[in-house]
Design an enzyme around this catalytic site. Structure first.
Site, PDB file in Angstrom:
ATOM      1  N   GLU A   1     -39.862  16.036  19.855  1.00 23.62           N
ATOM      2  CA  GLU A   1     -40.704  15.081  18.935  1.00 23.62           C
ATOM      3  C   GLU A   1     -39.859  13.718  18.999  1.00 23.62           C
ATOM      4  OE1 GLU A   1     -41.862  15.811  14.068  1.00 23.62           O
ATOM      5  OE2 GLU A   1     -40.815  17.730  15.525  1.00 23.62           O
TER       6      GLU A   1
ATOM      7  N   LYS B   1     -31.338  36.516  13.757  1.00 25.65           N
ATOM      8  CA  LYS B   1     -33.130  36.376  14.260  1.00 25.65           C
ATOM      9  C   LYS B   1     -34.271  36.098  13.197  1.00 25.65           C
ATOM     10  CE  LYS B   1     -31.138  35.420  19.167  1.00 25.65           C
ATOM     11  NZ  LYS B   1     -30.676  36.268  19.845  1.00 25.65           N
TER      12      LYS B   1
ATOM     13  N   ASP C   1     -28.344  29.547  21.720  1.00 28.09           N
ATOM     14  CA  ASP C   1     -29.450  30.706  21.126  1.00 28.09           C
ATOM     15  C   ASP C   1     -30.332  30.203  20.708  1.00 28.09           C
ATOM     16  OD1 ASP C   1     -31.139  32.492  21.601  1.00 28.09           O
ATOM     17  OD2 ASP C   1     -29.615  33.990  20.635  1.00 28.09           O
TER      18      ASP C   1
ATOM     19  N   HIS D   1     -44.995   8.245  13.102  1.00 29.27           N
ATOM     20  CA  HIS D   1     -44.992   9.340  14.416  1.00 29.27           C
ATOM     21  C   HIS D   1     -46.564   8.377  15.614  1.00 29.27           C
ATOM     22  CE1 HIS D   1     -43.745  13.466  14.352  1.00 29.27           C
ATOM     23  NE2 HIS D   1     -43.414  12.549  12.836  1.00 29.27           N
TER      24      HIS D   1
END
Length: 341
Positions: free
Chosen positions: A26, A157, A233, A328
């Site tokens: 991005e 997570k 991670d 964008h």
């Protein structure tokens, strides 16, 4: 990957002006974070980062004969906590048991062990220590049986309330006060408009969406880019992106803060041997000969200030109709004439 900055940082862990790396597809994220970084350099204190806490968790799950046996086991562990700490520490000189929390559901006993793990993120270290604690518990307390070394009360997570309340990893608060003229010139908005947007979007919008201990625009964007660049991670952005953005209008000046209670990062361990990771950690000053844990805490602060830079820039953009899409479009435009058809 691109390096952005410098970012001016003060606080109880880092006092520096430093560039940070972000690995992302991005591409508008880079100029957005860069805008926040520039603003930090134009204020006296820059971003003030306060590290509140540092702990890694692993919850185990045991089956008891009944709830009474489970409660007795909890009392037993609390009465013998020093012995439990010695057993947990036996496998690693950098693993220290510091706290215990519990939940009892029927005859199921969930024990949430909390550790310090030096410069490692600590996933494996806490699992190893918890394995040893399980063996000790089952041999010293009758009426208990093994179910799992991970009982989902950690929580690893997953987006949960318990991590936001008790913390998992490094808990960092970042703050900046931006003078009114900089808010207008660099962010093209006002403190009042941005603070109002934060309430309506981040707080009320997230409440309506059913968010869990979280009220922010896009912490995950900056965290993922930073985690990938520094060998973390990346799945830990799930709990890492739980956090609260707070903004106030101080007579035209903007007070802006990001609270991140679940930053799980390390400077040693799996992935850190890769050449680009080693280079990035060295450039970030996270390969210095310091006391165990200090390099990882520095890294967590750098992640947190990167989040504030991107969060501030995006919220400012969203106070202005069309600005987000224009950015964008301009930064991600593709020459479609060269695309295969």
């Amino acid at each position: 990957m691109s390096w952005l900055g410098p970012i001016r940082i003060t606080g109880n862990t880092v006092h520096d002006e430093i560039d940070v790396p972000l690995a992302t597809f991005e591409t508008p994220l880079w100029p957005s974070v860069r805008r926040g970084a520039r603003i930090s350099m134009l204020t006296e204190k820059g971003i003030v980062a306060t590290l509140l806490d540092d702990r890694m968790t692993r919850s185990i799950l045991l089956e008891a004969d009944d709830a009474g046996v489970a409660l007795t086991a909890v009392h037993h562990l609390r009465d013998r906590f020093d012995q439990a700490r010695a057993i947990a520490t036996d496998g690693s000189r950098h693993t220290t048991l510091i706290e215990l929390h519990h939940q009892i559901a029927g005859n199921l006993l969930f024990l949430r062990f909390e550790y310090t793990t030096g410069d490692a993120a600590g996933h494996n270290m806490t699992t190893d220590a918890s394995d040893r604690l399980i063996a000790w518990i089952l041999t010293t307390i009758e009426g208990l049986r093994y179910v799992s070394v991970s009982g989902n009360y950690c929580t690893d997570k997953k987006a949960t309330a318990v991590n936001g309340i008790l913390g998992r990893g490094k808990n960092v608060v970042t703050e900046i006060t931006v003078p009114a003229e900089l808010v207008e010139q660099r962010l093209h908005t006002t403190a009042a408009r941005l603070a109002e947007l934060n309430i309506r979007k981040n707080l009320i919008g997230t409440l309506l969406a059913g968010g869990i201990r979280s009220a922010n625009a896009h912490y995950a964007n900056m965290l993922l880019g930073f985690y990938l660049a520094t060998g973390q991670d990346a799945a830990n952005i799930v709990e890492g992106s739980q956090g609260i953005t707070h903004a106030e209008d101080h007579h035209g000046d903007l007070y802006f803060s990001c609270t991140l209670p679940n930053l799980i990062v390390g400077t040693v361990g799996n992935g850190k041997h890769l050449d680009f990771v080693e280079d990035n950690l060295t450039r970030l000053g996270c390969r210095q000969p310091r006391s165990p844990g200090e390099n990882a805490r520095r890294l967590a602060v750098l992640a947190a200030v990167t989040v504030l830079c991107g969060e501030l820039s995006l919220l400012a953009a969203q106070t202005n109709p069309g600005e987000l899409m224009r950015a964008h479009t301009q930064l991600e435009r593709t020459n479609r004439a060269t695309e295969p058809r």
